[in-house]
Design an enzyme around this catalytic site. Structure first.
Site, mmCIF file in Angstrom:
data_model
loop_
_atom_site.group_PDB
_atom_site.id
_atom_site.type_symbol
_atom_site.label_atom_id
_atom_site.label_comp_id
_atom_site.label_asym_id
_atom_site.label_seq_id
_atom_site.Cartn_x
_atom_site.Cartn_y
_atom_site.Cartn_z
ATOM 1 N N HIS A 83 0.827 -1.222 0.000
ATOM 2 C CA HIS A 83 0.000 0.000 0.000
ATOM 3 C C HIS A 83 0.860 1.271 0.000
ATOM 4 O O HIS A 83 0.524 2.267 0.633
ATOM 5 C CB HIS A 83 -0.942 0.033 1.213
ATOM 6 C CG HIS A 83 -1.970 -1.050 1.210
ATOM 7 N ND1 HIS A 83 -3.240 -0.888 0.744
ATOM 8 C CD2 HIS A 83 -1.910 -2.334 1.636
ATOM 9 C CE1 HIS A 83 -3.933 -2.005 0.868
ATOM 10 N NE2 HIS A 83 -3.138 -2.911 1.402
ATOM 11 N N ASN A 156 -10.291 -2.634 2.652
ATOM 12 C CA ASN A 156 -10.024 -2.635 1.213
ATOM 13 C C ASN A 156 -11.313 -2.357 0.444
ATOM 14 O O ASN A 156 -12.389 -2.342 1.034
ATOM 15 C CB ASN A 156 -9.485 -4.008 0.782
ATOM 16 C CG ASN A 156 -7.993 -4.164 1.067
ATOM 17 O OD1 ASN A 156 -7.286 -3.188 1.297
ATOM 18 N ND2 ASN A 156 -7.528 -5.396 1.046
ATOM 19 N N HIS A 347 -3.637 1.084 11.962
ATOM 20 C CA HIS A 347 -3.425 -0.183 12.670
ATOM 21 C C HIS A 347 -4.784 -0.787 13.015
ATOM 22 O O HIS A 347 -5.556 -0.165 13.743
ATOM 23 C CB HIS A 347 -2.641 0.096 13.954
ATOM 24 C CG HIS A 347 -2.171 -1.133 14.658
ATOM 25 N ND1 HIS A 347 -2.727 -2.372 14.476
ATOM 26 C CD2 HIS A 347 -1.175 -1.316 15.551
ATOM 27 C CE1 HIS A 347 -2.111 -3.255 15.217
ATOM 28 N NE2 HIS A 347 -1.164 -2.649 15.887
#
Ligand code: HDE
Length: 725
Positions: A83, A156, A347
């Site tokens: 990413h 995603n 995170h």
């Protein structure tokens, strides 16, 4: 009033002003005048280094030169290992009604509360400088700066993943990244190592179906869904837990490019998605998504015919509807790409009370990885102090020191319990009932390095996805598999892959295999290979199709922020163009005038028409529709240039709406429509007289038809017809 308070009072409010923007303000710096060193010493001359004589060697003592070059030498930080390429913006999230029945999360209680957010979109495989429109999964990460701490939803644009267990992630990424011996290809899965791995890992099949679909080449980051992928849990104040799947539903609908467009755009404008997001926010067209949840009571955990802990499975919306519970609005671009977009650290383990993990073994592995990776990327354990990563609520603990520590913690005691600092006296060894409470799950199981047999069905949902596609989407998936596999040098890898596909759909596998120089797909051969597991889990999935998965079937027409090209040359009939253009823009569609050169062209009535872009610096792939105004001289000039004809022909082949007025229609002759209504779908023509005589109703009507065509995104029937030829 202190100087800092005065400065903040004098600050003008900006778009998206909120607690986070106000906090970031303290770390932002306006351009100054004059130049100093980092120590604040005035620099007398920023062009020349200190030398022994004007033609002599440079002197080591030149601390001004040394500081400047040293800083420059260290400007880069390691890019994200995955990413790396991303674009981000600020905004807010607001819940529609209290979700207290399911969760105690503070930001999901009060509809009046706007929680600041920072959202970063990304591609997965490419480096920071790779093109935006490559075929890839897109990351969709949201940091909610809540009053109870930061909550990160790191998802995603595809609801499932390639692998089931974190143990395989480095292998997956090594396979898709450039091959280690020669460093190729960049930002592409179309190469041997990716398909070698994928064909040996049948659990990736469902995700491969998505990655080969148009979901992997979005029209805009603003037109993508987002998914939390894993099953999470919502926990209310009584400690009741429900499983949850998170969704982001874009207001502008879900739309893809076609593959040829994606490839061409990568050359014409590698920043296509980044620019689109940036410009929309600058214009005030703030992108919006709704947060959706699929809530599953604990007693339904095993009711679906697949395991909720398996990240290669989705929960069909037909079985558990998505409830839309709030909205996300992005209303402010970053001030500094590096400080914000590059340094933000997401995170999945940044949770707030009321939201919990599940035991999904992929998610569990992620909980380790994200802090770990920041240590090398952001240079130490204090990355939470970077302005973009700071929470907006107070925090306190006794962690201390480390590289780049910025906080100056007062006091003698940096341990707990202590009797020397006021905060250290809450000595407890028995937990407590405040703050983040981990759900007290029962755990009494043997230590095992195994995969649960409930993860063993790798094809049912891949088939579900394929069955749910419209005819054109199926064609695009077949074409994408063929493109990718045709780039694979080893025939055995191509063969293995189509053998696996035979377990998804025989016809799909057969069509893909045609043209790849391999044997017909052999489902039995696939089933005999290691890694193949195909047991169904406690019965069968109760649906064969999930219409919600199709982008085409569910496209809700929306013209807003679409861009159309108006093709012009000298002699264009600007009088008839004006009312049509106004009506189109009124509907929220943007117009760009494309001509033979920059500057102006002169109209039939000797007026000047501004040209925004030229045939040389743009292409039809950059637009959602094409308008060819009237004007005999202009139409003849355009028809005489290959560039304009190519522009029209290509837009037609990509299924876009075309509209020609009066003589402009001569450019449509190249399309060979043969009076076939499917081929002519979305190709509009209007005579000039109606428009020229000041007949505003006609002008408005043709503009409305054009806008309606553009709002449909594409005329798929036409594309389908072209494919069949
Ligand atoms: Fe990530 N992933 N990931 N991932 N991921 C990273 O963290 C990782 C996975 C996702 O905009 C890294 O800060 C492991 C699934 C996004 O900054 C790294 C596994 C999903 C982003 C990492 C996964 C994601 C990352 C690299 C398997 C969808 C970009 C830089 C166990 C739900 C975040 C970083 C941003 C980034 C590890 C699987 C989404 C290395 C080990 C599944 C959107 O920590």
């Amino acid at each position: 009033m202190t100087a800092a308070k005065k400065a903040s009072a004098a600050r003008k409010p900006r778009n998206g002003d909120n607690a986070k923007t106000a906090q970031l303000e303290a770390s932002t710096m306006a351009p100054g005048s004059g130049l100093t060193t980092n120590q604040g010493v005035r620099i007398p001359d920023n062009h020349n280094s200190l030398k022994a004589g004007v033609r002599g060697p440079s002197l080591l003592e030149d601390f001004i030169l040394r500081e400047k070059i040293t800083h420059f030498d260290h400007e880069r930080i390691p890019e994200r290992v995955v990413h790396a390429r991303g674009s981000a913006a600020h905004g807010y999230f607001q819940v529609y009604k209290s979700m207290s029945q399911f969760t105690s999360a503070d930001f999901l209680q009060d509809p009046a509360l706007k929680t600041p957010v920072f959202v970063r979109f990304s591609t997965v495989a490419g480096s920071v400088g790779s093109a935006d429109t490559v075929r890839d999964v897109r990351g969709f990460s949201t940091k909610f700066y809540t009053r109870e701490g930061n909550y990160d939803l790191v998802g995603n644009n595809i609801p499932v993943f390639f692998i089931q267990d974190a143990m395989k992630f480095p292998d997956l990424i090594h396979a898709v990244k450039p091959e280690p011996h020669h460093g190729m290809p960049q930002a592409a899965s179309a190469h041997d190592t990716f398909w070698d791995f994928a064909s040996l890992m049948p659990e990736s099949t469902h995700m491969l179906m998505w990655a080969m679909s148009d979901r992997a080449i979005p029209r805009s980051l603003r037109m993508m869904e987002g998914f939390g992928v894993h099953t999470f849990r919502l926990v209310n104040s009584r400690g009741d837990s429900h499983f949850v799947k998170f969704h982001w539903k874009p207001r502008l609908g879900v739309h893809g490019l076609v593959w040829e467009e994606a490839q061409k755009i990568a050359g014409l404008d590698p920043d296509f998605h980044r620019r689109d997001l940036w410009e929309a926010i600058e214009r005030g067209d703030y992108p919006e998504w709704e947060l959706g949840v699929q809530i599953i009571p604990p007693d339904k955990e095993h009711a679906f015919g697949f395991d909720l802990l398996d990240a290669t499975k989705l929960v069909p919306e037909e079985l558990v509807p998505v409830q839309r519970i709030g909205k996300l609005v992005l209303d402010r671009n970053v001030d500094n790409f590096f400080a914000e977009t590059e340094q933000v650290a997401f995170h999945p383990g940044h949770l707030v009370p009321g939201i919990e993990f599940s035991n999904d073994p992929l998610l569990q592995g992620r909980l380790f990885s994200y802090t770990d990776t920041q240590l090398s990327r952001l240079g130490g354990p204090n990355f939470h102090e970077l302005p973009i990563n700071r929470g907006v609520c107070p925090f306190h603990n006794f962690q201390r020191d480390g590289m780049h520590r910025q906080t100056i913690a007062r006091g003698q005691a940096a341990y707990e319990p202590n009797s020397l600092a006021g905060s250290g006296v809450q000595f407890r060894v028995d937990g407590g009932s405040e703050g983040f409470q981990s759900l007290p799950d029962e755990m009494d199981s043997p230590k095992l390095r195994r995969r649960s047999p409930s993860f063993d069905d790798h094809f049912t949902q891949a088939t579900l996805f394929f069955n749910s596609m419209s005819a054109i989407e199926k064609e695009h998936i077949i074409a994408a598999f063929r493109f990718e596999l045709s780039k694979v040098a080893m025939p055995a890898i191509r063969q293995r892959m189509v053998d696996n596909l035979a377990h998804v759909d025989q016809k799909l596998a057969r069509r893909v295999s045609q043209g790849l120089g391999i044997d017909a797909p052999d489902a039995k051969a696939a089933a005999g290979r290691p890694g193949f597991r195909a047991h169904s889990y406690k019965g069968k999935l109760s649906v064969d199709e999930s219409p919600a998965l199709s982008m085409v079937e569910h496209a809700e027409p929306n013209p807003r922020t679409r861009v159309v090209a108006i093709l012009v040359a000298d002699g264009v009939d600007s009088a008839s163009l004006k009312p049509i253009r106004e009506a189109i823009e009124h509907a929220g569609v943007m117009c760009k005038v494309v001509g033979p050169h920059l500057g102006k062209v002169s109209s039939a009535s000797k007026r000047q028409v501004d040209v925004d872009q030229t045939f040389a610096n743009t292409g039809s792939v950059m637009f959602d529709g094409v308008l060819i105004p009237a004007g005999a001289e202009h139409a003849a000039a355009l028809a005489a240039t290959g560039e304009a004809l190519r522009f029209v022909d290509e837009a037609y082949r990509h299924g876009k709406t075309l509209c020609a007025i009066g003589e402009g229609a001569s450019l449509l002759d190249i399309l060979a429509l043969d009076g076939d209504p499917d081929k002519a779908a979305g190709v509009l023509q209007a005579g000039t007289p109606t428009v020229n005589t000041g007949d505003m109703a006609s002008a408005t009507q043709i503009a409305q038809e054009f806008v309606a065509g553009v709002a449909r995104h594409r005329h798929w029937e036409r594309l389908f017809k072209l494919l069949a030829q």
